[in-house]
Scaffold this active site. Sequence first.
Site, PDB file in Angstrom:
ATOM      1  N   LYS A 161       4.487  -1.264  -0.663  1.00 61.58           N
ATOM      2  CA  LYS A 161       3.174  -1.710  -0.187  1.00 61.58           C
ATOM      3  C   LYS A 161       3.147  -1.830   1.333  1.00 61.58           C
ATOM      4  O   LYS A 161       2.069  -1.753   1.943  1.00 61.58           O
ATOM      5  CB  LYS A 161       2.837  -3.071  -0.799  1.00 61.58           C
ATOM      6  CG  LYS A 161       2.454  -3.031  -2.254  1.00 61.58           C
ATOM      7  CD  LYS A 161       2.249  -4.432  -2.803  1.00 61.58           C
ATOM      8  CE  LYS A 161       1.155  -5.170  -2.072  1.00 61.58           C
ATOM      9  NZ  LYS A 161       0.896  -6.515  -2.653  1.00 61.58           N
ATOM     10  N   TYR A 162       4.314  -2.026   1.948  1.00 57.29           N
ATOM     11  CA  TYR A 162       4.347  -2.311   3.374  1.00 57.29           C
ATOM     12  C   TYR A 162       5.121  -1.278   4.188  1.00 57.29           C
ATOM     13  O   TYR A 162       5.226  -1.421   5.409  1.00 57.29           O
ATOM     14  CB  TYR A 162       4.973  -3.699   3.607  1.00 57.29           C
ATOM     15  CG  TYR A 162       4.297  -4.785   2.809  1.00 57.29           C
ATOM     16  CD1 TYR A 162       3.037  -5.260   3.166  1.00 57.29           C
ATOM     17  CD2 TYR A 162       4.902  -5.309   1.667  1.00 57.29           C
ATOM     18  CE1 TYR A 162       2.413  -6.246   2.416  1.00 57.29           C
ATOM     19  CE2 TYR A 162       4.287  -6.289   0.920  1.00 57.29           C
ATOM     20  CZ  TYR A 162       3.040  -6.747   1.289  1.00 57.29           C
ATOM     21  OH  TYR A 162       2.409  -7.726   0.541  1.00 57.29           O
ATOM     22  N   LYS A 184       0.465  -6.832   8.027  1.00 57.40           N
ATOM     23  CA  LYS A 184       1.751  -7.316   7.531  1.00 57.40           C
ATOM     24  C   LYS A 184       2.844  -6.304   7.848  1.00 57.40           C
ATOM     25  O   LYS A 184       2.629  -5.087   7.804  1.00 57.40           O
ATOM     26  CB  LYS A 184       1.693  -7.539   6.014  1.00 57.40           C
ATOM     27  CG  LYS A 184       0.786  -8.690   5.583  1.00 57.40           C
ATOM     28  CD  LYS A 184       1.332 -10.030   6.044  1.00 57.40           C
ATOM     29  CE  LYS A 184       0.529 -11.191   5.483  1.00 57.40           C
ATOM     30  NZ  LYS A 184       0.758 -11.420   4.050  1.00 57.40           N
ATOM     31  N   ASP A 240      -9.010  -3.617  -8.416  1.00 61.46           N
ATOM     32  CA  ASP A 240      -8.062  -4.627  -7.970  1.00 61.46           C
ATOM     33  C   ASP A 240      -8.660  -6.026  -8.138  1.00 61.46           C
ATOM     34  O   ASP A 240      -9.743  -6.319  -7.622  1.00 61.46           O
ATOM     35  CB  ASP A 240      -7.716  -4.369  -6.495  1.00 61.46           C
ATOM     36  CG  ASP A 240      -6.568  -5.211  -6.012  1.00 61.46           C
ATOM     37  OD1 ASP A 240      -5.434  -4.985  -6.466  1.00 61.46           O
ATOM     38  OD2 ASP A 240      -6.811  -6.107  -5.171  1.00 61.46           O
ATOM     39  N   ASN A 241      -7.945  -6.883  -8.867  1.00 60.52           N
ATOM     40  CA  ASN A 241      -8.323  -8.295  -9.007  1.00 60.52           C
ATOM     41  C   ASN A 241      -9.803  -8.511  -9.343  1.00 60.52           C
ATOM     42  O   ASN A 241     -10.503  -9.266  -8.647  1.00 60.52           O
ATOM     43  CB  ASN A 241      -7.986  -9.057  -7.726  1.00 60.52           C
ATOM     44  CG  ASN A 241      -6.497  -9.284  -7.555  1.00 60.52           C
ATOM     45  OD1 ASN A 241      -5.774  -9.490  -8.529  1.00 60.52           O
ATOM     46  ND2 ASN A 241      -6.032  -9.226  -6.329  1.00 60.52           N
ATOM     47  N   GLU A 295      -7.413  -4.644 -13.248  1.00 55.69           N
ATOM     48  CA  GLU A 295      -6.113  -5.199 -12.893  1.00 55.69           C
ATOM     49  C   GLU A 295      -6.290  -6.710 -12.774  1.00 55.69           C
ATOM     50  O   GLU A 295      -6.480  -7.261 -11.692  1.00 55.69           O
ATOM     51  CB  GLU A 295      -5.601  -4.592 -11.570  1.00 55.69           C
ATOM     52  CG  GLU A 295      -4.178  -4.977 -11.232  1.00 55.69           C
ATOM     53  CD  GLU A 295      -4.076  -5.957 -10.065  1.00 55.69           C
ATOM     54  OE1 GLU A 295      -2.940  -6.296  -9.695  1.00 55.69           O
ATOM     55  OE2 GLU A 295      -5.113  -6.370  -9.532  1.00 55.69           O
TER      56      GLU A 295
END
Length: 698
Positions: free
Chosen positions: A522-523, A254, A384-385, A413
């Site tokens: 994040k990117y 991304k 995470d998740n 999370e």
Amino acid sequence: MTGRFPIEDVSPVVSCGRYPAKAVVGEVVPVSARAYREGHDALGCNVVWLGPDGAARPFTRMRAGEPGQDRWHAAIRPDAVGEWRFTVEAFQDPYLTWQNAVTKKLAAGQGPAELANDLAEGARVLEAALALVPAADRKRVRAAVVALRDDDRELPRRVGPALDLAALLWDHPVRELVTTGDEHRLWVDRPRALFSAWYEFFPRSEGAVPATVDAPARSGTFRTAVDRLPGVAAMGFDVLYLPPIHPIGRINRKGRNNSLTADPDDVGSPWAIGAAEGGHDAIHPDLGTPADFRAFLAAAAGQGLEVAMDLALQCAPDHPWVTEHPEWFTTRADGSIAYAENPPKKYQDIYPVNFDNDPEGIRAEILRVVLHWVGEGVRIFRVDNPHTKPFDFWHWLIWQVKQVEPDVLFLAEAFTRPAIMHGLGKIGFTQSYTYFTWRTSAVEMRAYCEELVAAADYMRPNFWPNTPDILHESLQHGGPPMFKIRAVLAALLSPSWGMYAGYELFEHVARPGAEEYLDNEKYELRPRDWAEAQAQGRSLAPFIATLNRVRRDNPALHRLRNLRFHDVDNPALLCWSKHDPDTGNTVLVICSFDSRSVQWGNTTLDMPALGLDWHERFTVHDELTGTSYDWGQRNAVRLDPYLQPAHVFTVRRPAPPAVPEPVAAAPAELTVAAVPADLSGGTAPTAPAPEDEARWTS
């Protein structure tokens, strides 16, 4: 259960005993049960509790609670990490039965002849007690036996010594017809499992150099990120959470702001884990080497910071697992591997793991990865998740890891349905993210916190006002006062809280149409000039440091079960307290939810919740401003979002008044100086008024 008497509804018990309840070392854990018997003879209850070493802890007697409810209560305080076991026992208490009967008969005027059997029964019970009481008290017990059997003594002198043994025989009772309830489990973590202050930053942004026309951007490293550690420690945080530090995939990477097309210099999302350089057990080469990581851990520890590592069980398309174990992923009808989706969101750079195709192989590999990082010195994982992976897998993994290293902690999370969040807590997750961010009114926050207190036996909340993914509209539009308000709520309602870097700089610009930051870290690399912001007064860091100092200095704030709310007649205000009976420490907070307008309110305090009687006056000392006030049950408060959006009081019981010296005569007249009314309903402040905080305005 074996024995004569019913024992029911034992607490703390999670899911009928399927999972252990939770506590931390030094925490007071309330134990209760319903127990009753036939007839009028006295019943007693106690808790038998065993440490992780299997050794029994001191005898703990339970006391009856609400009259007529047959509910018994006690508290235990575990002192070691590991699995504890406890059992509630019920028994016939012949001394209490005797005491109750004799006291009533004496009050009715019965004499020695009518009490002959009672006197003999009392002597029998006390003779049985001789083997149970400490050696130093046996002389008293023997003397009471002699008195009961001495026909020449007057009745009060015969009975009195035995009645005086009530406290001793409460702690060392004669127990008959003992009934043993079921055994229950309690997992005890180190204190940081309950009380912690987290700070999240991206190491690659610390010391990063932005791209120029002549040179590409340069990532920060573990070595450059060390320079940020003193600033984090100075704010009072004790856990430093790092997003994934592994190689980042290049396939479907991304670009900035989550764009589908990445430029050659785009660094990609750290959650797209895996590339030619390695997977979950590797370190991104831009960050440094394993030796650099170990040096970073050591430098953080030197600042009093423990590093938490991200555990994200997902893969970039070029992760080594994709080629080595394609069966660990989901293949679609066209033969492609399914990428992650949360409609309408799409994550083309991430492949979820399919735990059903080769569960044994996947479990073994993930356990190996986690234990690898445990071996490197990591003791906290932010997961995470976790709600998108099988729950039986997490239950297995967490307890496999704790068998190797009981100190390891796991933060879930999981922003999902309440039953799932609670379920993750039950199966072993140490802490959980919560809905705190979306509770934006006082009534919502109170109801939600009361729900969390009710679940304290298995779910520990961690309140975050922001994350890289979440920039709530209250922060987007509420101005600097809202940043203070949300920090006060997060830090002082929950024993654990955290914030993502940039919060202290009032970063509030969102990507249009999204609840996340524009130019999201994040990117892309996002270096910040912390020193310049501090020098210009554009930093909330001093305020955050004060909140964390208050948290650290007040034991009442280290717990969740003691959270109590108080009534205030303005729905824009929330009033709560925490009281620690052991130290007498009490913190009382009144916080506004309005970041734009002055709000007034009148409190009606639950005085026993503060450790006080209903009629008492007391001193409250505001830890944010240094001012003190004289308060009682009902008080007026005024909160100005720009000057002071919250009172954070420590409660001080006034010293007893000194005895005045005698005087020969009083003057004929006394002149009383006028005392200016305090805006918070008491006497005048004992310190200067709060300083102007306009400097916080960005």
